[in-house]
Write an enzyme that holds these catalytic residues in place. Structure first.
Site, PDB file in Angstrom:
ATOM      1  N   LYS A  43       0.841  -1.198   0.000  1.00  0.00           N
ATOM      2  CA  LYS A  43       0.000   0.000   0.000  1.00  0.00           C
ATOM      3  C   LYS A  43       0.875   1.247   0.000  1.00  0.00           C
ATOM      4  CE  LYS A  43      -3.371   2.996   0.843  1.00  0.00           C
ATOM      5  NZ  LYS A  43      -4.325   3.390  -0.217  1.00  0.00           N
ATOM      6  N   CYS A 127      -1.829  10.198  -6.442  1.00  0.00           N
ATOM      7  CA  CYS A 127      -2.961   9.969  -5.528  1.00  0.00           C
ATOM      8  C   CYS A 127      -3.958  11.119  -5.643  1.00  0.00           C
ATOM      9  CB  CYS A 127      -2.498   9.855  -4.084  1.00  0.00           C
ATOM     10  SG  CYS A 127      -3.917   9.731  -2.959  1.00  0.00           S
TER      11      CYS A 127
HETATM   12  C1  DHB Z   1      -5.164   6.477  -2.521  1.00  0.00           C
HETATM   13  C2  DHB Z   1      -5.680   6.439  -3.784  1.00  0.00           C
HETATM   14  C3  DHB Z   1      -4.844   6.414  -4.851  1.00  0.00           C
HETATM   15  O1  DHB Z   1      -5.312   6.359  -6.125  1.00  0.00           O
HETATM   16  C4  DHB Z   1      -3.479   6.436  -4.657  1.00  0.00           C
HETATM   17  O2  DHB Z   1      -2.664   6.428  -5.699  1.00  0.00           O
HETATM   18  C5  DHB Z   1      -2.958   6.486  -3.380  1.00  0.00           C
HETATM   19  C6  DHB Z   1      -3.805   6.498  -2.313  1.00  0.00           C
HETATM   20  C7  DHB Z   1      -6.053   6.505  -1.376  1.00  0.00           C
HETATM   21  O3  DHB Z   1      -7.094   7.170  -1.471  1.00  0.00           O
HETATM   22  O4  DHB Z   1      -5.722   5.899  -0.347  1.00  0.00           O
END
Ligand code: DHB
Length: 308
Positions: A43, A127
């Site tokens: 993540k 993100c």
């Molecule tokens: C999140 C969403 C994304 O598309 C990303 O690249 C990183 C984090 C999120 O909302 O956690």
């Protein structure tokens, strides 16, 4: 034979998760390690742990998904510790990094360098879900400054996770910047199409709580956009690899990403909906399609998309 090589590592097949899906904690990461995926990625992490946005923050729809998670993660120390303990003889592992500022990314990159782990870094420039934090890759000057600084601080090849672009001038501009940095060895296309709005007609309500319902979409909605971005960067960045991501839920869609120029293929929404058993199904479906076409290896068709 689905095996391939990527950045001097051997992969049993080109399949992996998209960062954000099934990779938050030890239990989820262990499930990917045990799955048929050829590799996996953690993540996206920040300097400090984050709870993320209020729930509900992910919903599946008939054509895909919408999310505004807000970068919930256990903090980079957890993921760095996880990748330090991984058995790389089993499969390659990527570490996704998504600092909230250039300074935060540099602080994490210094620690990752000092740990000297075999994990492959995927720097997230896309993100869309943290209120007040625009996607870096939609600000070309900010992207250039970020890459210059990270390349100064880090010592190994790494990759960048890109948002979708929708204009040829933007493909040209983004690729020109990436090509200034030979250390950027791969480009992952695409993150979700950001800030879409899904509506429930019956209740006349948005589907997710953060940002008045606005969120990143994945799944069937995004496949053609993903294929265009994979192929656009494949054509423009001949010295880099491309990782495809977007709209993959069958072996045929894996094949299309590979044909468009992807070397590896990530699975997001479909993994969230089906679970890690999806990797065995996708590998079987890809192998069956290759057999039907008479292809023995990925190299027989990878990047060989024909134009009219
Ligand atoms: C999140 C969403 C994304 O598309 C990303 O690249 C990183 C984090 C999120 O909302 O956690």
């Amino acid at each position: 034979d689905l095996s391939t090589r990527f950045l001097d590592c051997a992969f049993a097949n080109p399949l992996m998760n998209a960062s954000g899906v099934w990779c938050y904690d030890q239990t989820e990461l262990d499930a990917l390690n045990l799955s048929a995926a050829g590799a996996y990625v953690t993540k996206s992490c920040t300097l400090e742990p984050r709870a993320g946005n209020p729930e509900p923050r992910y919903k599946a729809t008939p054509l895909g998904s919408i999310n505004s998670m807000g970068l919930p993660n256990l903090g980079y120390r957890f993921y760095l510790d996880y990748v330090a303990k991984h058995d790389y003889a089993r499969k390659p592992l990527f570490m996704s990094v998504a600092g909230l500022s250039l300074e935060d990314n540099l602080a994490m990159v210094r620690e990752i360098k000092a740990a000297n782990v075999p994990a492959i870094m995927e720097l997230n420039l896309s993100c869309p879900n943290v209120p007040g934090k625009p996607q870096i890759a939609y600000d070309f000057d900010a992207m250039d400054a970020m890459l210059a600084a990270v390349c100064r601080e880090y010592d190994k090849p790494f990759g960048v996770k890109m948002p979708p672009y929708f204009d040829i001038a933007h493909f040209d501009a983004a690729a020109e910047i990436l090509n200034r940095y030979p250390q950027v060895a791969f480009v992952t296309c695409i993150n979700s199409i950001g800030n879409a709005l899904a509506i429930d007609t019956e209740t006349e309500t948005v589907l997710i709580k953060p940002k008045d319902g606005f969120g990143g979409i994945g799944g069937d909605y995004v496949l053609p956009t993903a294929l265009a971005n994979v192929n656009a960067f494949f054509r423009r960045c001949p010295d880099k690899k491309v990782i495809g991501c977007g709209g993959v839920k069958t072996g045929e869609q894996v094949f299309q990403h590979l044909l468009a120029g992807a070397s590896l293929v990530q699975v997001g929404t479909a993994l969230q909906e089906e679970g890690p058993a999806i990797f065995a199904r996708l590998a079987d479906e890809l192998a069956a399609l290759m057999a039907k076409k008479g292809y023995k290896t990925l190299g027989d068709f990878q990047g060989k998309l024909k134009t009219l």
